[in-house]
Design an enzyme around this catalytic site. Structure first.
Site, mmCIF file in Angstrom:
data_model
loop_
_atom_site.group_PDB
_atom_site.id
_atom_site.type_symbol
_atom_site.label_atom_id
_atom_site.label_comp_id
_atom_site.label_asym_id
_atom_site.label_seq_id
_atom_site.Cartn_x
_atom_site.Cartn_y
_atom_site.Cartn_z
ATOM 1 N N GLU A 219 58.287 60.026 60.584
ATOM 2 C CA GLU A 219 58.272 60.464 59.185
ATOM 3 C C GLU A 219 57.070 61.369 58.912
ATOM 4 O O GLU A 219 56.224 61.097 58.060
ATOM 5 C CB GLU A 219 58.298 59.261 58.239
ATOM 6 C CG GLU A 219 59.597 58.483 58.331
ATOM 7 C CD GLU A 219 59.748 57.389 57.279
ATOM 8 O OE1 GLU A 219 60.870 57.117 56.863
ATOM 9 O OE2 GLU A 219 58.716 56.790 56.902
ATOM 10 N N GLU B 74 67.076 56.325 60.164
ATOM 11 C CA GLU B 74 66.735 55.155 59.363
ATOM 12 C C GLU B 74 67.614 55.126 58.113
ATOM 13 O O GLU B 74 67.648 56.096 57.354
ATOM 14 C CB GLU B 74 65.266 55.176 58.920
ATOM 15 C CG GLU B 74 64.258 54.944 60.016
ATOM 16 C CD GLU B 74 62.858 54.728 59.450
ATOM 17 O OE1 GLU B 74 62.739 54.266 58.286
ATOM 18 O OE2 GLU B 74 61.886 55.035 60.161
ATOM 19 N N ASP C 282 62.983 34.165 51.176
ATOM 20 C CA ASP C 282 61.627 33.641 51.337
ATOM 21 C C ASP C 282 60.716 34.214 50.250
ATOM 22 O O ASP C 282 61.182 34.864 49.307
ATOM 23 C CB ASP C 282 61.085 33.966 52.734
ATOM 24 C CG ASP C 282 61.222 35.438 53.082
ATOM 25 O OD1 ASP C 282 61.014 36.287 52.192
ATOM 26 O OD2 ASP C 282 61.546 35.758 54.242
ATOM 27 N N ASN D 269 61.552 41.373 48.580
ATOM 28 C CA ASN D 269 62.481 42.289 49.229
ATOM 29 C C ASN D 269 62.234 43.721 48.757
ATOM 30 O O ASN D 269 62.074 43.976 47.568
ATOM 31 C CB ASN D 269 63.930 41.884 48.936
ATOM 32 C CG ASN D 269 64.337 40.615 49.645
ATOM 33 O OD1 ASN D 269 63.729 40.227 50.656
ATOM 34 N ND2 ASN D 269 65.354 39.942 49.132
#
Length: 390
Positions: free
Chosen positions: A184, A291, A302, A306
């Site tokens: 990137e 990607e 968890d 996110n």
């Protein structure tokens, strides 16, 4: 059997033998575009790469993760992807990441060994950093800081590191098929701290071209085809970056690699074919989305937040397993319609474990993997099935 019958028998037998021999030789000398594998077998050329970035897998397994196929059977994760139809594994490499035991040379070597043992192609992603390189940071390895303002010396360090890494892999019969010269690299590579704009192209092109040269040199030295990829985040950035790069002498590459996450792109899914086509037609290079990802749920497994939430949704596809699969199938069709030749899912196996990242315990990607919260393959993994029909 008479003498004449005997003679005819032997002539027929010899003819059949010679015919078979010519057929074998003809296959061995095939020039239809197949490449010799490491064992000398002619391989069918791949028309479209169905890839998975599995850089986290070794760490996840050390943290206790196991993976289940679509039937719920615990299976080697590389075998799961192979069985579904994947044909490429992408893996990242950091220079000297003293904050982790992973994504170093030994870890990468293990990943490539596992991929090749399943007959999967390999895309090696040099970050040229001791940590994550991305559009917001291209942090120079600590070992190279003394030469940050000495472009010739820094170029040589980059060349030697790239060449020597590939040479070591070659000695293990683990050369990758494609090499990313940077990750990137929207901003100038090998900087310290905040990125400097505009890009100093005299410096940037010298560095990138040295990395490319290292790949070309090892390819020639080992008589192995290794393709070069340059990787930019988001298609809209690819438009200006490759224009500037080629104008400044960065032209000897085979692949345009792009990250495409609709949440961070100017282009929605129904618009993204236009920039992809423009890049392919303008530069006459192969193109791969290296990607992307899509959530199969908005639930969090968890305490690690996110990264992809409801704002990551596009094209009317919901955050469900079917929505994940539909997104991937649609994006693949868009890439193909544009003339592109590959799609890699980023970190489909970064499931939740008790281990920690730099930021929290668990996974920041657990709702966007290709495994559900019970580590069973999601419906999205069926995206790879299309390769089995090609």
């Amino acid at each position: 059997m008479t003498n004449s019958d005997s003679k005819m028998y032997y002539i027929t037998t010899i003819s059949i033998f010679l015919s078979l021999l010519l057929t074998v030789n003809s296959c061995s000398d095939d020039s239809s575009g197949g490449n010799d594998g490491d064992d000398g077998i002619i391989e069918t050329p791949i028309s479209f790469y169905y890839g998975a970035d599995l850089s986290y897998v070794n760490e996840m397994e050390d943290c206790g993760a196991t993976y289940k196929n679509s039937d719920g059977t615990t299976t080697d994760v590389y075998q799961i992807f192979k069985n579904e139809g994947a044909n490429l594994v992408r893996v990242r490499l950091w220079h000297n990441a003293d904050w982790t035991n992973y994504s170093d040379y030994n870890d990468v070597k293990e990943t490539i060994q596992r991929a090749k043992s399943k007959g999967l192609k390999v895309l090696l992603d040099f970050h040229y950093s001791d940590t994550w390189a991305d559009p917001s940071k291209q942090e120079i390895p600590a070992a190279w800081v003394s030469e940050i303002n000495n472009t010739p010396a820094l170029s040589q360090l980059l060349y030697d590191y790239t060449y020597n890494t590939l040479d070591q892999l070659s000695n293990e019969n683990l050369l990758p098929d494609i090499v990313q010269v940077g990750n990137e690299i929207n901003g100038m590579i090998l900087q310290q701290g905040e990125l400097v704009w505009p890009i100093d192209w005299a410096r940037n092109s010298a560095l990138i071209n040295k990395g490319i040269q290292a790949v070309r040199d090892i390819s020639a030295a080992k008589n192995k085809t290794i393709e070069v990829m340059l990787h930019i985040a988001q298609p809209e950035n690819g438009l200006w970056w490759f224009e500037q790069a080629t104008a400044n002498g960065v032209t000897d590459f085979d692949w345009i690699g792009l990250s495409y996450y609709p949440i961070w792109s100017d282009y929605d899914l129904n618009e993204v074919q236009t920039p992809l086509s423009t890049l392919i037609n303008t530069y006459n290079k192969k193109l791969m989305i290296v990607e992307t990802a899509y959530p199969f749920t908005l639930d969090n497994a968890d305490s690690a937040n996110n990264i992809l939430g409801s704002d990551a949704l596009t094209g009317g596809y919901p955050a469900t397993q079917q929505g994940q699969l539909d997104y991937l199938n649609q994006l693949k069709q868009i890439i193909e319609n544009a003339g592109g030749q590959g799609l890699v899912y980023w970190e489909p196996a970064w499931v939740s474990t008790g281990c920690s990242t730099l930021w929290a315990q668990g996974s920041h990607w657990d709702n966007a993997t290709l495994f559900d919260h019970d580590n069973k393959a999601t419906l999205g993994i069926k995206f790879y099935n299309a390769s089995l029909d090609e």
